[in-house]
Scaffold this motif. Sequence first.
Motif, short mmCIF file in Angstrom:
data_model
loop_
_atom_site.label_atom_id
_atom_site.label_comp_id
_atom_site.label_asym_id
_atom_site.label_seq_id
_atom_site.Cartn_x
_atom_site.Cartn_y
_atom_site.Cartn_z
N GLU A 1 0.66 -2.80 6.65
CA GLU A 1 -0.13 -1.81 5.74
C GLU A 1 -1.48 -2.60 6.54
O GLU A 1 -0.80 -4.62 5.85
CB GLU A 1 0.08 -1.51 4.22
CG GLU A 1 1.52 -1.19 4.44
CD GLU A 1 1.26 0.22 5.15
OE1 GLU A 1 0.35 0.97 5.88
OE2 GLU A 1 2.59 1.15 4.62
N LYS A 2 -2.87 -2.25 6.13
CA LYS A 2 -3.91 -2.50 6.39
C LYS A 2 -4.68 -3.08 4.97
O LYS A 2 -5.73 -3.84 5.08
CB LYS A 2 -4.45 -2.21 7.28
CG LYS A 2 -4.34 -2.39 8.78
CD LYS A 2 -5.20 -1.89 9.63
CE LYS A 2 -4.44 -1.88 11.66
NZ LYS A 2 -6.15 -1.59 11.82
N ILE A 3 -4.42 -1.81 4.07
CA ILE A 3 -5.30 -2.46 2.64
C ILE A 3 -4.17 -2.61 1.78
O ILE A 3 -2.71 -1.76 1.79
CB ILE A 3 -5.22 -0.92 2.32
CG1 ILE A 3 -6.69 -0.52 3.53
CG2 ILE A 3 -5.60 -1.61 0.82
CD1 ILE A 3 -7.87 0.25 3.09
N ILE A 4 -3.79 -3.51 0.89
CA ILE A 4 -3.43 -4.05 -0.76
C ILE A 4 -4.53 -3.52 -1.62
O ILE A 4 -5.48 -3.77 -1.79
CB ILE A 4 -3.28 -5.42 -0.25
CG1 ILE A 4 -2.98 -6.25 0.32
CG2 ILE A 4 -2.37 -5.73 -1.63
CD1 ILE A 4 -2.46 -7.53 0.44
N TRP A 5 -4.07 -2.91 -2.41
CA TRP A 5 -4.30 -1.55 -3.41
C TRP A 5 -3.60 -2.50 -4.93
O TRP A 5 -2.50 -2.71 -4.63
CB TRP A 5 -4.02 -0.17 -3.28
CG TRP A 5 -4.52 0.60 -2.54
CD1 TRP A 5 -3.55 0.85 -1.50
CD2 TRP A 5 -5.76 0.90 -2.29
NE1 TRP A 5 -4.80 2.10 -0.35
CE2 TRP A 5 -6.22 1.86 -1.42
CE3 TRP A 5 -6.91 0.76 -3.10
CZ2 TRP A 5 -7.72 2.57 -0.86
CZ3 TRP A 5 -8.11 1.07 -3.04
CH2 TRP A 5 -8.38 1.90 -1.76
N GLN A 6 -3.94 -2.88 -5.63
CA GLN A 6 -4.17 -3.38 -7.20
C GLN A 6 -4.94 -2.43 -8.02
O GLN A 6 -6.23 -1.75 -7.50
CB GLN A 6 -4.74 -4.64 -7.45
CG GLN A 6 -4.15 -5.37 -6.52
CD GLN A 6 -4.29 -6.93 -6.67
OE1 GLN A 6 -5.59 -7.60 -7.87
NE2 GLN A 6 -3.50 -8.29 -6.12
N GLU A 7 -4.27 -2.12 -9.49
CA GLU A 7 -4.86 -1.39 -10.10
C GLU A 7 -4.62 -2.79 -11.47
O GLU A 7 -3.92 -2.94 -12.10
CB GLU A 7 -4.41 -0.57 -10.72
CG GLU A 7 -3.55 0.50 -10.33
CD GLU A 7 -2.52 1.71 -10.43
OE1 GLU A 7 -2.19 2.07 -11.60
OE2 GLU A 7 -3.11 2.51 -9.65
N ARG A 8 -6.38 -2.48 -12.23
CA ARG A 8 -6.59 -3.73 -13.01
C ARG A 8 -6.98 -2.81 -14.51
O ARG A 8 -7.68 -2.17 -14.61
CB ARG A 8 -7.26 -4.61 -12.60
CG ARG A 8 -6.60 -5.10 -10.94
CD ARG A 8 -8.22 -6.17 -10.59
NE ARG A 8 -8.16 -6.53 -9.01
CZ ARG A 8 -8.68 -7.43 -9.18
NH1 ARG A 8 -9.34 -7.82 -8.79
NH2 ARG A 8 -7.67 -8.05 -7.39
N ALA A 9 -7.12 -4.22 -15.28
CA ALA A 9 -6.83 -3.58 -16.66
C ALA A 9 -8.40 -4.75 -17.30
O ALA A 9 -8.37 -5.70 -16.96
CB ALA A 9 -5.89 -2.79 -17.42
N PRO A 10 -9.00 -4.16 -18.36
CA PRO A 10 -10.25 -5.24 -18.87
C PRO A 10 -9.57 -6.12 -19.31
O PRO A 10 -9.98 -7.02 -20.11
CB PRO A 10 -10.49 -4.19 -19.64
CG PRO A 10 -11.33 -2.12 -19.23
CD PRO A 10 -9.18 -2.30 -18.78
N SER A 11 -8.45 -5.48 -19.95
CA SER A 11 -7.77 -6.66 -20.74
C SER A 11 -6.38 -6.34 -20.67
O SER A 11 -5.31 -5.56 -20.03
CB SER A 11 -8.42 -6.92 -22.02
OG SER A 11 -7.78 -5.41 -23.00
N ASP A 12 -5.72 -7.33 -21.40
CA ASP A 12 -4.17 -7.52 -21.34
C ASP A 12 -3.22 -5.89 -22.47
O ASP A 12 -2.21 -5.43 -21.95
CB ASP A 12 -2.91 -8.29 -21.95
CG ASP A 12 -3.36 -9.89 -20.63
OD1 ASP A 12 -3.99 -9.33 -19.84
OD2 ASP A 12 -3.51 -10.71 -21.72
#
Length: 422
Positions: free
Chosen positions: A49-60
Amino acid sequence: MTSPKAGKRKHSTFGGPVSPPPLRRKVQSTTTQTAVASFFTPTSQKPPEKIIWQERAPSDDTPSTLLVGKYIAADDSASTTKAGDSKRNKIAAFDFDSTLIQTSSGKRFASDSADWKWWHPSVPGRLRKLYLEEGYRVVVVSNQAGLTLKPDSKAPKSLQTKVDSFKAKVSAVFNQLDLPISIYAATAKDIYRKPRPGMWTEILDDYDLQPSEVDFEHSIFVGDAGGRHAEAGRPKDFSCSDRNFAENIGIKFYSPEEYFLDEAPKPFTRTFEPSEYLPDSTAKAIASFTRKNDQDLVIFCGSPGSGKSTFYWKMLQPLGYVRINQDILKTREKCLKVAEEYLREGKSVAVDNTNADSDVRTPVPVCEHNDAVRAFNKSMNPEKRSILSSVAFRSFTSRYQPPKLSEGFEDIIEIAFKVRRL
């Protein structure tokens, strides 16, 4: 505005390469030979796969709101510039829709992941030159309010479909470029959303850059939301968020027409001009505020985010005033009851509510800005107030009536909003 530490990396998924097929007539099949071949190809034989996707949050302790995709180019041998730089400290950031791409259908919003074309034929070549010849780190920074990363179980499946479609479109665009490039997509009204600098903070963190290492003089941001006026049949920009984003970061802003077509800058208007609210003699007058009576009842009147609570904490609390606030007491009746009790005890009272009854003294855009600053800065938000929706500000505007001495006030003091250093 300060920005919080980069949020923790919540979750990773992978999106595969998708090439944008030509627009097809309705009678034609939507299944391609490539798709059929890929379906029957064993996983072990498929390309990575050519794109690694991540989901992030402003804080824990908050849900993921930032979608990040990092494209791994087929040949990253040009990861250093011709001059041999090992760390790219010039950043070329671009908005996505209406800046790098536009819909091929002519619709305002894409109908599917294949409904796109380059904003101008020169775009891909210009991006390649930035990376391969000029030593820039190329990134995409986009507000995507129509996406929801963590829909609940009762939410329609169309919400996840939108995310999948967006990922497929990004994959198609990045596949054509085939350069090391990342996209940051803000899906909520939080610190990540432009013009707030949360996505910029994530970029620096991802590429291991300290602010002191960035070449701000040559870094750029290109976007279509520049607050430009309507002219020659062209509608005005829907906002000034891209220009303000660049201003908040401290880098040069260009519109797509200026950057890709070498057009001259167009007239624009900011939602508000920050320099107009810097401290001056007015701020000194506020600092010298004194009590006139042994017992006062001070009633604040102003939009959410206009500085009422800050004025109380900085000016009135040190003078012994007690505060009445409906956000804390919940009801108007409770506010009246508590205020009456304080007054009977001989205390001076400050009623810290909007008290609107149709012209607002502090402009709505300034109040919205102040509300965001308060919500995302712990030191300025001891009561942990969440960010307000735009409805709160528009509602106040529609209900507001200026106070009059005939209502029984001894004084009506108008205080212009000014930025105050902590």
